[in-house]
Enzyme design. Structure first.
Site, PDB file in Angstrom:
ATOM      1  N   LYS A   1       0.818  -1.213   0.000  1.00  0.00           N
ATOM      2  CA  LYS A   1       0.000   0.000   0.000  1.00  0.00           C
ATOM      3  C   LYS A   1       0.856   1.269   0.000  1.00  0.00           C
ATOM      4  O   LYS A   1       0.353   2.349  -0.274  1.00  0.00           O
ATOM      5  CB  LYS A   1      -0.973  -0.025   1.163  1.00  0.00           C
ATOM      6  CG  LYS A   1      -2.001  -1.130   1.004  1.00  0.00           C
ATOM      7  CD  LYS A   1      -3.106  -1.057   2.035  1.00  0.00           C
ATOM      8  CE  LYS A   1      -4.155  -2.134   1.812  1.00  0.00           C
ATOM      9  NZ  LYS A   1      -3.668  -3.482   2.220  1.00  0.00           N
TER      10      LYS A   1
HETATM   11  C1  LIG Z   1      -4.497  -4.509   1.899  1.00  0.00           C
HETATM   12  C2  LIG Z   1      -3.794  -5.793   1.898  1.00  0.00           C
HETATM   13  C3  LIG Z   1      -4.242  -6.865   1.107  1.00  0.00           C
HETATM   14  C4  LIG Z   1      -5.515  -6.777   0.305  1.00  0.00           C
HETATM   15  O1  LIG Z   1      -5.399  -5.878  -0.770  1.00  0.00           O
HETATM   16  P1  LIG Z   1      -6.717  -5.376  -1.527  1.00  0.00           P
HETATM   17  O2  LIG Z   1      -6.238  -4.372  -2.511  1.00  0.00           O
HETATM   18  O3  LIG Z   1      -7.588  -4.751  -0.468  1.00  0.00           O
HETATM   19  O4  LIG Z   1      -7.344  -6.554  -2.133  1.00  0.00           O
HETATM   20  C5  LIG Z   1      -3.490  -8.023   1.096  1.00  0.00           C
HETATM   21  N1  LIG Z   1      -2.378  -8.150   1.842  1.00  0.00           N
HETATM   22  C6  LIG Z   1      -1.926  -7.151   2.617  1.00  0.00           C
HETATM   23  C7  LIG Z   1      -0.702  -7.366   3.422  1.00  0.00           C
HETATM   24  C8  LIG Z   1      -2.609  -5.936   2.663  1.00  0.00           C
HETATM   25  O5  LIG Z   1      -2.159  -4.964   3.434  1.00  0.00           O
END
Ligand SMILES: *Cc1c(COP(=O)(O)O)cnc(C)c1O
Length: 437
Positions: free
Chosen positions: A107
């Protein structure tokens, strides 16, 4: 480029409006009106380009009409100040490590890009403070808080479910101070997400404050995630392994996988995608039955995927015009229990000497079970395993080193505002007259 709403009942929006509003007036998600094809020449030479060069080409296709080239280049290059390497795990399975950014999760890419793009827009138009609201089940909050930390003209409110994020995740957004306020909601992630959505729909609040979302619904967070799919392909091509590529994405709100699918529709040669779920298998069930049946999320050890009504399903549905056959032709699914996740972390560690985090483990397993002859798989290792220290250590029965960047967060003092899940309480707080809770 204009952006339309997946609900089709809101006017088209400019990039600026789509980024500042986050969600369209009709509660739909913004979609770019066109998905541009990248030229064949780009793919012919992609293995010779750097991550930043690749990302700039992709960014130009989405944002080039709205942001001058120099500014866009600076935003892309600043965002990607870290690598996303592909690492071999087993014979035909590779890990795309997305945890080398400041908060050690994928993210960081979207959050850093959005902070820089929003800051560019705020500078363009004068100085009204923008308030970013973000609901998190763990990693979004830390990535957004750190992406926006100290950015002038922006205040960030991070809403997280009390007792449901790991201590390491929590300290990454509760210890920052400055323009970051952490709000501890007495509820689950879906309650946090509902509070944020209600705030955007509240007329009085929106008259008094400029609100924007930094959840994966925001196009400025969502679209840049496609960058690393192209870079993964470039790295696989360098290894001579780019044919019949299957990409597996551990999925919660489905922002990450949707941006990869956008990449495929821009011409990225991916054979197919797999969405790996934990026990929150709403999407998996949709693939099997054609019926989308959201339900309350349940807590698992892969907690960033504990989502009962994935927001970006609306984008996938829109992209394929609701055609279930077309969706299942390009995307398949998998779902794993906590027990299976633990078993996978343990096996991969013992056999392949690679330590997965609980989310990545779902991705690895779906490839190990789902790859067909002649296919090569890349799973997205979405966070560093040390972010889920207790789980991972108890599974492999061994101490895991904590990277220095993570350890630094853990030394700070935690500060957060307790909040009920009632919207009236949250609204009163935002308006500056909080009720006693
Ligand atoms: C947010 C997150 C996900 C899921 O991602 P999405 O875009 O919401 O499907 C998977 N793994 C980790 C470690 C995350 O932080």
């Amino acid at each position: 480029m204009q952006y339309y709403s997946t609900n089709q009942k809101a006017p088209l929006a400019s990039l600026h409006k789509a980024v500042v509003k986050g969600l369209a007036e009709d509660r739909g998600l913004y979609m770019p009106e066109r998905i541009k094809q990248l030229p064949q020449e780009f793919f012919n030479n992609i293995q010779d380009l750097s991550f930043q060069e690749i990302a700039y080409q992709v960014a130009d296709a989405f944002f080039g009409e709205d942001v001058p080239a120099d500014d866009l280049k600076r935003i892309v290059y600043d965002t990607l100040a870290f690598d996303c390497p592909v690492v071999k795990v087993s014979d035909n399975i590779y890990s795309l490590e997305l945890f080398h950014g400041p908060t050690l999760a994928f993210k960081d890419v979207g959050a850093r890009f959005m902070a820089r793009l929003l800051s560019y827009f705020i500078h363009q138009e004068g100085k009204q403070q923008v308030n970013v609201l973000v609901a998190t089940s763990g990693d979004t909050g830390s990535a957004v808080a750190n992406g926006f930390l100290g950015v002038e003209g922006i205040h960030v409110y991070v809403l997280y479910p009390k007792g449901k994020v790991s201590p390491i995740q929590e300290c990454q957004f509760t210890t920052l101070g400055q323009n970051i306020t952490a709000i501890e909601v007495d509820g689950v992630f879906d309650d946090c997400q509902a509070l944020v959505k209600s705030a955007f729909m509240d007329e009085e609040l929106n008259k008094k404050m400029k609100l924007t979302s930094a959840n994966s619904i925001n196009v400025a967070r969502f679209l840049p995630q496609s960058f690393y799919y192209f870079y993964a392909y470039a790295q696989m091509k360098r290894l001579g392994k780019a044919d019949n590529l299957v990409i597996c994405v551990p999925s919660g709100n489905f922002g990450n996988i949707t941006s990869g699918i956008f990449g495929m529709h821009m011409g990225l040669p991916v054979k197919r995608f797999i969405a790996a779920n934990n026990a929150n298998d709403i999407f998996y069930q949709y693939l099997q039955t054609g019926v989308y049946n959201p339900r309350p999320s349940i807590q698992t050890i892969a907690n960033a995927m504990d989502v009962g009504d994935p927001s970006n399903f609306a984008r996938i549905y829109d992209l394929y015009k609701g055609d279930h056959d077309k969706i299942t032709a390009e995307i398949s699914g998998a779902t794993y229990s906590d027990e299976q996740i633990r078993q996978t972390i343990c096996e991969v560690y013992k056999k392949n000497h690679y330590l997965c985090d609980p989310h990545g483990a779902c991705g690895y397993r779906a490839l190990a079970e789902g790859l067909e002859a002649g296919e090569t798989g890349v799973f997205l290792e979405t966070a560093h395993p040390a972010k889920f220290l207790d789980t991972v250590q108890s599974v492999i029965n061994q101490k895991v080193d904590i990277p220095a960047t993570l350890a630094a967060f853990m030394k700070g003092t935690k500060e957060s505002v307790p909040m009920s899940k009632a919207f009236s309480d949250f609204k009163a707080f935002l308006l500056g007259n909080p009720r006693k809770i």
